[in-house]
Design a protein around this motif. Structure first.
Motif, PDB file in Angstrom:
ATOM      1  N   GLU A   1     -19.040   0.540 -34.361  1.00 42.12           N
ATOM      2  CA  GLU A   1     -20.440   0.460 -35.128  1.00 42.12           C
ATOM      3  C   GLU A   1     -21.305  -0.199 -34.015  1.00 42.12           C
ATOM      4  O   GLU A   1     -20.839  -0.985 -33.384  1.00 42.12           O
ATOM      5  CB  GLU A   1     -20.329  -0.120 -36.239  1.00 42.12           C
ATOM      6  CG  GLU A   1     -19.405   0.489 -37.408  1.00 42.12           C
ATOM      7  CD  GLU A   1     -19.613  -0.158 -38.829  1.00 42.12           C
ATOM      8  OE1 GLU A   1     -20.627  -0.829 -39.020  1.00 42.12           O
ATOM      9  OE2 GLU A   1     -18.595  -0.363 -39.479  1.00 42.12           O
ATOM     10  N   GLN A   2     -22.520   0.422 -34.183  1.00 48.60           N
ATOM     11  CA  GLN A   2     -23.622  -0.339 -33.327  1.00 48.60           C
ATOM     12  C   GLN A   2     -23.905  -1.600 -33.729  1.00 48.60           C
ATOM     13  O   GLN A   2     -23.870  -2.132 -34.657  1.00 48.60           O
ATOM     14  CB  GLN A   2     -24.756   0.518 -33.569  1.00 48.60           C
ATOM     15  CG  GLN A   2     -24.948   2.030 -33.093  1.00 48.60           C
ATOM     16  CD  GLN A   2     -24.854   3.091 -34.225  1.00 48.60           C
ATOM     17  OE1 GLN A   2     -24.141   2.578 -35.388  1.00 48.60           O
ATOM     18  NE2 GLN A   2     -25.370   4.367 -34.196  1.00 48.60           N
ATOM     19  N   GLY A   3     -24.089  -2.354 -32.700  1.00 49.46           N
ATOM     20  CA  GLY A   3     -24.717  -3.959 -32.716  1.00 49.46           C
ATOM     21  C   GLY A   3     -23.207  -4.800 -32.923  1.00 49.46           C
ATOM     22  O   GLY A   3     -23.433  -5.990 -32.803  1.00 49.46           O
ATOM     23  N   HIS A   4     -21.941  -4.358 -32.824  1.00 53.52           N
ATOM     24  CA  HIS A   4     -21.028  -5.195 -33.018  1.00 53.52           C
ATOM     25  C   HIS A   4     -20.398  -5.420 -31.460  1.00 53.52           C
ATOM     26  O   HIS A   4     -20.510  -4.478 -30.501  1.00 53.52           O
ATOM     27  CB  HIS A   4     -19.978  -4.343 -33.880  1.00 53.52           C
ATOM     28  CG  HIS A   4     -20.375  -4.396 -35.325  1.00 53.52           C
ATOM     29  ND1 HIS A   4     -19.595  -5.029 -36.340  1.00 53.52           N
ATOM     30  CD2 HIS A   4     -21.499  -3.606 -35.974  1.00 53.52           C
ATOM     31  CE1 HIS A   4     -20.299  -4.798 -37.381  1.00 53.52           C
ATOM     32  NE2 HIS A   4     -21.358  -4.028 -37.119  1.00 53.52           N
ATOM     33  N   TYR A   5     -19.482  -6.523 -31.493  1.00 50.90           N
ATOM     34  CA  TYR A   5     -18.741  -6.736 -30.392  1.00 50.90           C
ATOM     35  C   TYR A   5     -17.195  -6.353 -30.596  1.00 50.90           C
ATOM     36  O   TYR A   5     -16.702  -6.456 -31.815  1.00 50.90           O
ATOM     37  CB  TYR A   5     -18.669  -8.146 -30.001  1.00 50.90           C
ATOM     38  CG  TYR A   5     -20.100  -8.912 -29.608  1.00 50.90           C
ATOM     39  CD1 TYR A   5     -20.164  -9.188 -28.286  1.00 50.90           C
ATOM     40  CD2 TYR A   5     -20.782  -9.449 -30.537  1.00 50.90           C
ATOM     41  CE1 TYR A   5     -21.614  -9.859 -27.794  1.00 50.90           C
ATOM     42  CE2 TYR A   5     -22.031 -10.078 -30.295  1.00 50.90           C
ATOM     43  CZ  TYR A   5     -22.307 -10.222 -28.798  1.00 50.90           C
ATOM     44  OH  TYR A   5     -23.457 -10.739 -28.607  1.00 50.90           O
TER      45      TYR A   5
ATOM     46  N   GLN B   1     -22.736  -2.849 -23.826  1.00 50.04           N
ATOM     47  CA  GLN B   1     -23.307  -4.101 -22.924  1.00 50.04           C
ATOM     48  C   GLN B   1     -21.882  -4.592 -22.471  1.00 50.04           C
ATOM     49  O   GLN B   1     -20.975  -4.820 -23.338  1.00 50.04           O
ATOM     50  CB  GLN B   1     -23.899  -5.226 -23.345  1.00 50.04           C
ATOM     51  CG  GLN B   1     -25.411  -4.691 -23.549  1.00 50.04           C
ATOM     52  CD  GLN B   1     -26.304  -6.052 -23.762  1.00 50.04           C
ATOM     53  OE1 GLN B   1     -26.174  -6.680 -24.909  1.00 50.04           O
ATOM     54  NE2 GLN B   1     -26.884  -6.732 -22.972  1.00 50.04           N
TER      55      GLN B   1
ATOM     56  N   ARG C   1     -20.307  -4.965 -26.372  1.00 52.51           N
ATOM     57  CA  ARG C   1     -21.386  -4.856 -27.459  1.00 52.51           C
ATOM     58  C   ARG C   1     -21.893  -3.531 -27.487  1.00 52.51           C
ATOM     59  O   ARG C   1     -22.083  -2.929 -26.516  1.00 52.51           O
ATOM     60  CB  ARG C   1     -22.145  -5.799 -27.448  1.00 52.51           C
ATOM     61  CG  ARG C   1     -23.185  -5.742 -28.784  1.00 52.51           C
ATOM     62  CD  ARG C   1     -24.312  -6.721 -28.978  1.00 52.51           C
ATOM     63  NE  ARG C   1     -24.808  -6.894 -27.940  1.00 52.51           N
ATOM     64  CZ  ARG C   1     -25.560  -8.074 -27.320  1.00 52.51           C
ATOM     65  NH1 ARG C   1     -25.061  -9.287 -27.806  1.00 52.51           N
ATOM     66  NH2 ARG C   1     -26.231  -8.003 -26.214  1.00 52.51           N
TER      67      ARG C   1
ATOM     68  N   LYS D   1     -24.638  -0.992 -28.075  1.00 48.34           N
ATOM     69  CA  LYS D   1     -25.943  -1.073 -28.441  1.00 48.34           C
ATOM     70  C   LYS D   1     -26.289  -0.297 -29.484  1.00 48.34           C
ATOM     71  O   LYS D   1     -25.804   0.792 -29.972  1.00 48.34           O
ATOM     72  CB  LYS D   1     -26.686  -0.591 -26.987  1.00 48.34           C
ATOM     73  CG  LYS D   1     -26.303  -1.198 -25.929  1.00 48.34           C
ATOM     74  CD  LYS D   1     -27.163  -0.628 -24.622  1.00 48.34           C
ATOM     75  CE  LYS D   1     -27.043  -1.303 -23.272  1.00 48.34           C
ATOM     76  NZ  LYS D   1     -27.561  -0.601 -22.106  1.00 48.34           N
ATOM     77  N   GLU D   2     -27.569  -0.712 -30.115  1.00 48.82           N
ATOM     78  CA  GLU D   2     -28.095  -0.076 -31.297  1.00 48.82           C
ATOM     79  C   GLU D   2     -28.339   1.243 -31.361  1.00 48.82           C
ATOM     80  O   GLU D   2     -28.235   2.150 -32.435  1.00 48.82           O
ATOM     81  CB  GLU D   2     -29.338  -0.854 -31.962  1.00 48.82           C
ATOM     82  CG  GLU D   2     -29.010  -2.344 -32.460  1.00 48.82           C
ATOM     83  CD  GLU D   2     -28.378  -2.589 -33.350  1.00 48.82           C
ATOM     84  OE1 GLU D   2     -28.013  -1.404 -34.442  1.00 48.82           O
ATOM     85  OE2 GLU D   2     -27.718  -3.576 -33.747  1.00 48.82           O
ATOM     86  N   GLU D   3     -28.914   1.886 -30.141  1.00 45.94           N
ATOM     87  CA  GLU D   3     -29.128   3.328 -29.980  1.00 45.94           C
ATOM     88  C   GLU D   3     -28.040   4.139 -29.684  1.00 45.94           C
ATOM     89  O   GLU D   3     -28.343   5.301 -29.613  1.00 45.94           O
ATOM     90  CB  GLU D   3     -30.367   3.320 -28.674  1.00 45.94           C
ATOM     91  CG  GLU D   3     -30.044   2.564 -27.459  1.00 45.94           C
ATOM     92  CD  GLU D   3     -30.121   1.365 -27.422  1.00 45.94           C
ATOM     93  OE1 GLU D   3     -30.051   0.703 -26.223  1.00 45.94           O
ATOM     94  OE2 GLU D   3     -30.547   0.526 -28.259  1.00 45.94           O
TER      95      GLU D   3
ATOM     96  N   ASN E   1     -12.917  -5.689 -33.726  1.00 44.55           N
ATOM     97  CA  ASN E   1     -14.229  -6.031 -33.952  1.00 44.55           C
ATOM     98  C   ASN E   1     -14.275  -7.633 -34.086  1.00 44.55           C
ATOM     99  O   ASN E   1     -13.725  -8.354 -34.595  1.00 44.55           O
ATOM    100  CB  ASN E   1     -14.868  -5.540 -35.284  1.00 44.55           C
ATOM    101  CG  ASN E   1     -16.074  -5.783 -35.733  1.00 44.55           C
ATOM    102  OD1 ASN E   1     -16.742  -6.563 -34.975  1.00 44.55           O
ATOM    103  ND2 ASN E   1     -16.579  -5.046 -36.466  1.00 44.55           N
TER     104      ASN E   1
ATOM    105  N   SER F   1     -16.439 -11.066 -34.508  1.00 44.08           N
ATOM    106  CA  SER F   1     -17.527 -11.557 -35.326  1.00 44.08           C
ATOM    107  C   SER F   1     -18.047 -13.033 -35.231  1.00 44.08           C
ATOM    108  O   SER F   1     -18.938 -13.621 -35.721  1.00 44.08           O
ATOM    109  CB  SER F   1     -17.458 -11.416 -36.814  1.00 44.08           C
ATOM    110  OG  SER F   1     -16.225 -12.143 -37.071  1.00 44.08           O
TER     111      SER F   1
END
Length: 187
Positions: free
Chosen positions: A7-11, A47, A63, A65-67, A105, A107
């Motif tokens: 998922e977006q935004g996750h490491y 990233q 990570r 990226k959101e896009e 994932n 967190s």
């Protein structure tokens, strides 16, 4: 087996190895090509914080990226491109890597820091290099140098406080690794 969705935004800790533990990198050219493919397929949408490529497996901390719209597709493109190139170059057929690739994932920041150390120390853990800090297919040198890199080095270093603490954390973890290995040898 349920495969965790990326998922977006996750490491994530992304890792995989060759089928049956076989080597996936046979010469320097292979490592360099895989790194080029990471830049082509992952850097635009992820990233990359640390990585290490070893003869029969690899680790990447990143990570999303959101896009990024289709993160799993980017990995598929990377692994397929690499497998096709290896199959052609070495006159082989079939899958090179285990499927599905592994992902965890992440967190919390403490786990991120531990994972950076784990990834960088992998060459010593697997006795591929006597000194992890000079292993050329790891992000360690990219992080401590001032050279051009796609790794957000300041962010990684900030997880440890500063560059001195970053280096010291690696030394301390290395000592623990050496003690653990010595214990295994003595048992």
């Amino acid at each position: 087996m349920l495969i965790e969705k990326i998922e977006q935004g996750h490491y994530y800790h992304i890792y995989n190895r060759g089928n049956n533990g076989q080597n996936i990198f046979l010469e320097d050219l292979n490592y360099n090509y895989f790194l080029q493919l990471i830049i082509k397929y992952l850097v635009p949408d992820f990233q990359i914080f640390s990585y290490c490529l070893l003869p029969n497996h690899f680790h990447i901390l990143l990570r999303v990226k959101e896009e990024c719209k289709l993160p799993s597709q980017q990995f598929s493109n990377l692994f397929n491109a690499y497998t096709k190139a290896m199959n052609k170059k070495y006159n082989r057929t079939g899958s090179l890597l285990e499927k599905p690739f592994k992902r965890i994932n992440i967190s919390n920041e403490e786990y991120l820091k531990t994972l950076v150390l784990y990834i960088h120390l992998n060459p010593e853990k697997h006795e591929i290099s006597k000194d992890f800090s000079i292993y050329k297919y790891s992000s360690y040198q990219s992080i401590i140098s001032q050279g051009k890199t796609n790794i957000p080095r300041e962010e990684v270093i900030d997880w440890f406080g500063d560059l001195l603490n970053f280096k010291e954390a690696h030394k301390q973890k290395k000592k623990l690794l050496n003690i653990e290995n010595a214990k295994l040898f003595l048992e």
